[in-house]
Design a protein around this motif. Structure first.
Motif, PDB file in Angstrom:
ATOM      1  N   HIS A 285      52.297  36.390 -44.494  1.00  0.00           N
ATOM      2  CA  HIS A 285      53.465  35.570 -44.814  1.00  0.00           C
ATOM      3  C   HIS A 285      53.909  35.793 -46.252  1.00  0.00           C
ATOM      4  N   ARG A 286      52.935  35.814 -47.175  1.00  0.00           N
ATOM      5  CA  ARG A 286      53.277  35.994 -48.583  1.00  0.00           C
ATOM      6  C   ARG A 286      53.833  37.390 -48.870  1.00  0.00           C
ATOM      7  N   MET A 287      53.441  38.388 -48.078  1.00  0.00           N
ATOM      8  CA  MET A 287      53.983  39.736 -48.303  1.00  0.00           C
ATOM      9  C   MET A 287      55.314  39.934 -47.592  1.00  0.00           C
ATOM     10  N   GLY A 288      55.793  38.890 -46.872  1.00  0.00           N
ATOM     11  CA  GLY A 288      57.115  38.922 -46.290  1.00  0.00           C
ATOM     12  C   GLY A 288      57.185  39.377 -44.846  1.00  0.00           C
ATOM     13  N   ASP A 289      56.033  39.518 -44.185  1.00  0.00           N
ATOM     14  CA  ASP A 289      56.025  39.937 -42.788  1.00  0.00           C
ATOM     15  C   ASP A 289      55.870  38.702 -41.908  1.00  0.00           C
TER      16      ASP A 289
END
Length: 274
Positions: A153-157
């Motif tokens: 989630h934090r890496m944008g996936d």
């Protein structure tokens, strides 16, 4: 330890082993600062006498890494965990529970340091081993899925994060039932992904499920229940419902009463009201 230090000297491997045992006892008693000091005294002797590839050195390095991680010293923790991981990879190969557990430690530190892509890589490697050797519904496997989802989630996936969180949720429901508080954490995590993607209706649905579960299992005066109520308020506010701000303010007041005004979680919550 005192006898070995006196008769064998501080640089003897038996003395270092006694230091390590003392560290384990102190850690079990939650005397973490003293435990860390004992492990730190044992490690240089172990490295010199046994070599960096010895499993005893790896055990000491992992113990140090875990204590540093608990204290928030993630850069130092990562260094020790990586050294232990390198040793155990050579000893056992990649398909090993010891190696997988160290990958989890490395991934958690990387996540805290903001390198979410590298964290996800380590956690995925660990997950494959956990699923193979422990099973898909083992408690460690389910906990790892939650960590992996957060890194993704934090890496944008968002899509991959939702898959990991849903696997975690399904596994928890199968092993612990629908009413366990950990189920609420998974529902909340799914809600956060939907919120970040602008799907506030789906976010509110999951936040409400988490709040209702926490209300039943933890009660209205638990900080996690108040947090779920606050999350519901954020989604309502984004949906244009005036009850949202009221819910957020009420929940923030409850959190401050329960945790204190200076608590980091309270301050982070208050920042949403500005």
């Amino acid at each position: 330890l005192a006898l070995k230090r006196e008769h064998l000297g501080p640089g003897h491997i038996f003395t270092a082993n006694a230091q390590f045992a003392l560290g384990q006892a102190l850690q079990a008693l939650t005397h973490k600062t003293e435990a860390l000091a004992a492990f730190a005294r044992a490690l240089p002797v172990q490295l010199k006498q046994l070599g960096p590839q010895h499993p005893r050195c790896a055990a000491t390095q992992r113990a140090i890494a875990l204590l540093l991680q608990e204290q928030g010293h993630f850069t130092e923790a990562l260094s020790y965990a990586r050294a232990a991981l390198e040793a155990l990879l050579q000893l056992h190969g990649p398909v090993s529970l010891e190696v997988a557990t160290l990958r989890v430690n490395v991934g958690q530190s990387l996540h805290q340091l903001g390198d979410h892509a590298a964290a996800a890589t380590e956690l995925r490697l660990a997950l494959a081993v956990y699923e193979e050797l422990r099973g898909e519904t083992h408690d460690d496997t389910l906990a790892l899925l939650l960590d992996l989802g957060r890194a993704l989630h934090r890496m944008g996936d968002a899509r991959a994060a939702l898959v990991a969180f849903q696997q975690n949720l399904d596994g928890l429901r199968a092993s612990l039932g629908d009413q366990h508080p950990r189920v609420a954490s998974s529902l909340n995590a799914i809600g956060q992904v939907h919120y970040s993607e602008g799907n506030f209706t789906a976010a509110l649905e999951h936040y409400r499920q988490a709040h209702e579960l926490r209300l039943r299992s933890l009660g209205p005066e638990h900080w996690q229940t108040a947090t779920s109520r606050f999350n519901c308020g954020t989604a309502l506010r984004e949906l244009g419902d005036p009850r949202g701000v009221v819910e957020m303010q009420t929940a923030a007041d409850t959190l401050e009463r329960l945790l204190g005004a200076e608590h980091p979680h309270v301050q982070a919550t208050r920042s949403w009201l500005r």
